[in-house]
Design a protein around this motif. Sequence first.
Motif, mmCIF file in Angstrom:
data_model
loop_
_atom_site.group_PDB
_atom_site.id
_atom_site.type_symbol
_atom_site.label_atom_id
_atom_site.label_comp_id
_atom_site.label_asym_id
_atom_site.label_seq_id
_atom_site.Cartn_x
_atom_site.Cartn_y
_atom_site.Cartn_z
ATOM 1 N N THR A 1 0.833 -1.213 0.000
ATOM 2 C CA THR A 1 0.000 0.000 0.000
ATOM 3 C C THR A 1 0.861 1.253 0.000
ATOM 4 N N VAL A 2 1.881 1.270 0.838
ATOM 5 C CA VAL A 2 2.789 2.421 0.884
ATOM 6 C C VAL A 2 3.449 2.630 -0.471
ATOM 7 N N ALA A 3 3.911 1.547 -1.090
ATOM 8 C CA ALA A 3 4.580 1.641 -2.385
ATOM 9 C C ALA A 3 3.643 2.183 -3.451
ATOM 10 N N MET A 4 2.405 1.688 -3.485
ATOM 11 C CA MET A 4 1.458 2.110 -4.512
ATOM 12 C C MET A 4 1.058 3.573 -4.337
ATOM 13 N N VAL A 5 0.792 3.971 -3.106
ATOM 14 C CA VAL A 5 0.417 5.370 -2.856
ATOM 15 C C VAL A 5 1.591 6.290 -3.160
ATOM 16 N N ALA A 6 2.802 5.856 -2.827
ATOM 17 C CA ALA A 6 3.989 6.687 -3.057
ATOM 18 C C ALA A 6 4.249 6.889 -4.547
ATOM 19 N N VAL A 7 4.198 5.797 -5.330
ATOM 20 C CA VAL A 7 4.511 5.933 -6.758
ATOM 21 C C VAL A 7 3.421 6.727 -7.467
ATOM 22 N N ARG A 8 2.170 6.546 -7.050
ATOM 23 C CA ARG A 8 1.103 7.326 -7.669
ATOM 24 C C ARG A 8 1.223 8.806 -7.305
ATOM 25 N N SER A 9 1.559 9.097 -6.043
ATOM 26 C CA SER A 9 1.737 10.487 -5.614
ATOM 27 C C SER A 9 2.910 11.128 -6.354
ATOM 28 N N PHE A 10 3.987 10.359 -6.528
ATOM 29 C CA PHE A 10 5.132 10.840 -7.302
ATOM 30 C C PHE A 10 4.713 11.196 -8.721
ATOM 31 N N ALA A 11 3.990 10.297 -9.373
ATOM 32 C CA ALA A 11 3.592 10.520 -10.765
ATOM 33 C C ALA A 11 2.664 11.718 -10.898
ATOM 34 N N MET A 12 1.694 11.843 -9.984
ATOM 35 C CA MET A 12 0.746 12.955 -10.071
ATOM 36 C C MET A 12 1.420 14.290 -9.801
ATOM 37 N N ALA A 13 2.303 14.345 -8.802
ATOM 38 C CA ALA A 13 3.000 15.585 -8.495
ATOM 39 C C ALA A 13 3.903 15.999 -9.657
ATOM 40 N N PHE A 14 4.597 15.024 -10.240
ATOM 41 C CA PHE A 14 5.450 15.315 -11.391
ATOM 42 C C PHE A 14 4.606 15.822 -12.563
ATOM 43 N N ASN A 15 3.459 15.202 -12.754
ATOM 44 C CA ASN A 15 2.552 15.643 -13.813
ATOM 45 C C ASN A 15 2.120 17.086 -13.608
ATOM 46 N N ARG A 16 1.785 17.441 -12.381
ATOM 47 C CA ARG A 16 1.351 18.817 -12.101
ATOM 48 C C ARG A 16 2.482 19.813 -12.369
ATOM 49 N N LEU A 17 3.703 19.405 -12.087
ATOM 50 C CA LEU A 17 4.844 20.299 -12.307
ATOM 51 C C LEU A 17 5.105 20.532 -13.797
ATOM 52 N N VAL A 18 5.166 19.455 -14.562
ATOM 53 C CA VAL A 18 5.519 19.611 -15.977
ATOM 54 C C VAL A 18 4.357 20.168 -16.794
ATOM 55 N N ASP A 19 3.128 20.034 -16.287
ATOM 56 C CA ASP A 19 1.959 20.557 -17.002
ATOM 57 C C ASP A 19 1.498 21.905 -16.463
ATOM 58 N N LEU A 20 2.282 22.513 -15.593
ATOM 59 C CA LEU A 20 1.851 23.743 -14.930
ATOM 60 C C LEU A 20 1.494 24.844 -15.923
ATOM 61 N N LYS A 21 2.286 25.000 -16.981
ATOM 62 C CA LYS A 21 2.013 26.075 -17.941
ATOM 63 C C LYS A 21 0.687 25.858 -18.663
#
Length: 286
Positions: free
Chosen positions: A47-67
Motif C-alpha cells: 500500500t505504501v509503495a502504490m500510494v507513493a509511486v502514484r503520488s510521485f507521478a501525479m505531483a510530477f505531472n502537475r509540475l511539468v503541465d503547470l504552464k
Amino acid sequence: MNPFSRIAAICRMIKIEHSVFALPFAYAGAFLAAGGWPGLVPLLVLTVAMVAVRSFAMAFNRLVDLKYDRLNPRTAGRPLVTGEISVAWTWAFTLFMAVLFVAACAGLNRLCLYLAPPALLVAASYSLLKRFTWLCHFFLGGVLGLAPVAGWIAVDPQFTVPAVLLFWGVLFWVAGFDILYSCQDMEFDRSMGLHAVPAHFGLPTALVVSAFCHANAAIFLLLAGWSASLGWPWYAVWAVIAGVLAWEHRIISPDDMSRVNMAFFTLNGVIAFMVLGGALLGLYFG
C-alpha cells in the motif's frame, strides 16, 4: 499555511481519491499470488509503495503541465496553479515520494527493488507523452496496469500468465476511460498542440476507440480469471463488470457529454473494487 491546510492541498493536487483505480488491482494481484491471505505486512508495504509511486507521478505531472494548467479553465483551480503549494515544495514532495517508493520496494523483495527505478521512470514519462503522441492514453494504461503485476511480485517475485493478463486488462480499461476524460479538453488540447485521441480524431471516433478499449479490457479480465483458476463467483462478477462497462458507453454520446465525470470516476471506481471482490470470491468460494 498550517500543516493541515497543506496536507489538504496536497491531497487535492494529487487527487488522492483516484487511488481507488490502482490499489484494488494491486491487492487482487497479491491475493491471487498468495492463493489467499498474503499477510498483513506485505499488504501494508505494498500500500505504501502504490500510494507513493502514484503520488510521485501525479505531483510530477502537475509540475511539468503547470504552464498548460494555468491556461485551461478546467484546471485553473489546482493548488499549484493558485499558489497554495509552491513549485519548490512540490519538487521536494515529488522527490520524497520517489525515495519512499524505493524504500517500500526494498522492504518487499529484491525483484521489487530492482524494478523500482524503471517503474519511477515509466510513471513520470506519461506526463510528457501528450506532447508527442495520441498513444499517451495507452501508456497511462500501462502504468496503472503495473498495479496487479506489482501486487503479484510483491508476494511471489516472478512474472506469471494471470498477472500479465491482468496487466493488459487494466491497460485497456484505463486507456478507455482516460480517452473519455480527455474529451473534456478536446478544444483546449487542439489549441495548445497537445495530442490525445479526441483532439486528434474527433469526439465520435474517440468514443468508438474508448468502447473498443473497454471491450478488450473485458476479454483480458475474463482470461485472467480463467488462467488463475478462479471459481464461478469470478465469472458472475465479471458479467456485471462487462455490463457496467457497456452501460458506461450508453450514458454518453457525442451529443451529450454531461455525464462524462460519472462515467470516468464513479463507474470506474466501482469496477476496480468489483475486480478485487470477484478475485477474492473466486479464490475462496469457487
